[in-house]
Design an enzyme around this catalytic site. Sequence first.
Site, PDB file in Angstrom:
ATOM      1  N   HIS A   7       0.830  -1.207   0.000  1.00 10.65           N
ATOM      2  CA  HIS A   7       0.000   0.000   0.000  1.00 10.65           C
ATOM      3  C   HIS A   7       0.859   1.250   0.000  1.00 10.65           C
ATOM      4  O   HIS A   7       2.047   1.209   0.315  1.00 10.65           O
ATOM      5  CB  HIS A   7      -0.974   0.038   1.186  1.00 10.65           C
ATOM      6  CG  HIS A   7      -0.337   0.029   2.550  1.00 10.65           C
ATOM      7  ND1 HIS A   7      -0.046  -1.119   3.227  1.00 10.65           N
ATOM      8  CD2 HIS A   7       0.057   1.039   3.358  1.00 10.65           C
ATOM      9  CE1 HIS A   7       0.493  -0.821   4.397  1.00 10.65           C
ATOM     10  NE2 HIS A   7       0.583   0.485   4.504  1.00 10.65           N
ATOM     11  N   HIS A  79       3.986   7.060   3.911  1.00  7.24           N
ATOM     12  CA  HIS A  79       4.919   5.932   3.760  1.00  7.24           C
ATOM     13  C   HIS A  79       4.438   5.021   2.648  1.00  7.24           C
ATOM     14  O   HIS A  79       3.305   5.134   2.178  1.00  7.24           O
ATOM     15  CB  HIS A  79       5.084   5.141   5.068  1.00  7.24           C
ATOM     16  CG  HIS A  79       3.844   4.440   5.566  1.00  7.24           C
ATOM     17  ND1 HIS A  79       2.955   5.032   6.442  1.00  7.24           N
ATOM     18  CD2 HIS A  79       3.340   3.199   5.321  1.00  7.24           C
ATOM     19  CE1 HIS A  79       1.977   4.176   6.723  1.00  7.24           C
ATOM     20  NE2 HIS A  79       2.178   3.047   6.036  1.00  7.24           N
ATOM     21  N   GLU A 130       7.668   0.921   5.086  1.00  7.54           N
ATOM     22  CA  GLU A 130       7.124  -0.109   5.952  1.00  7.54           C
ATOM     23  C   GLU A 130       7.336  -1.449   5.270  1.00  7.54           C
ATOM     24  O   GLU A 130       7.151  -1.562   4.051  1.00  7.54           O
ATOM     25  CB  GLU A 130       5.622   0.146   6.159  1.00  7.54           C
ATOM     26  CG  GLU A 130       4.926  -0.882   7.048  1.00  7.54           C
ATOM     27  CD  GLU A 130       3.432  -0.580   7.242  1.00  7.54           C
ATOM     28  OE1 GLU A 130       2.836   0.147   6.418  1.00  7.54           O
ATOM     29  OE2 GLU A 130       2.872  -1.084   8.225  1.00  7.54           O
TER      30      GLU A 130
HETATM   31 CO    CO Z   1       1.124   1.223   6.324  1.00 14.52          CO
END
Ligand code: CO
Length: 134
Positions: A7, A79, A130
């Site tokens: 994502h 992020h 991440e």
């Molecule tokens: Co995230």
Amino acid sequence: MIGRLNHVAIAVKDLQAAARTYRDTLGAEVSEAVPQPDHGVTTIFINLPNTKIELLEPLGASSPIAKFLERNPDGGIHHICYEVEDIKAARDQMKAQGARVLGDGEPKIGAHGKPVLFLHPKDFFGTLVELEQA
Ligand code: CO
């Protein structure tokens, strides 16, 4: 080592306004808002054919995205999340290459119920990364 883009997370001041823009202007399918008190955010998920967008709004006084929104009052990309098969093996390999893992370095359960880690943005060209165990 890294796999799919899981994502892209976008921090916003007004989650419902952002959801309307994604639904009405961009024609995306937008989820209900999900409060995530453990993470200090409320999220709306947007499923795209090849990845997801996560809209993040601060939740609570000590939200980890509050400072980011002070610096970026219009919102912004917060992020990006890459999938890895084995998060501890990925962490150890990245640390051996000199990358810094945020926090105590141990994976935490993320917004999708899977182990995640964050890597220092200065080691990745100004982008908070991440890693999520797929
Ligand atoms: Co995230």
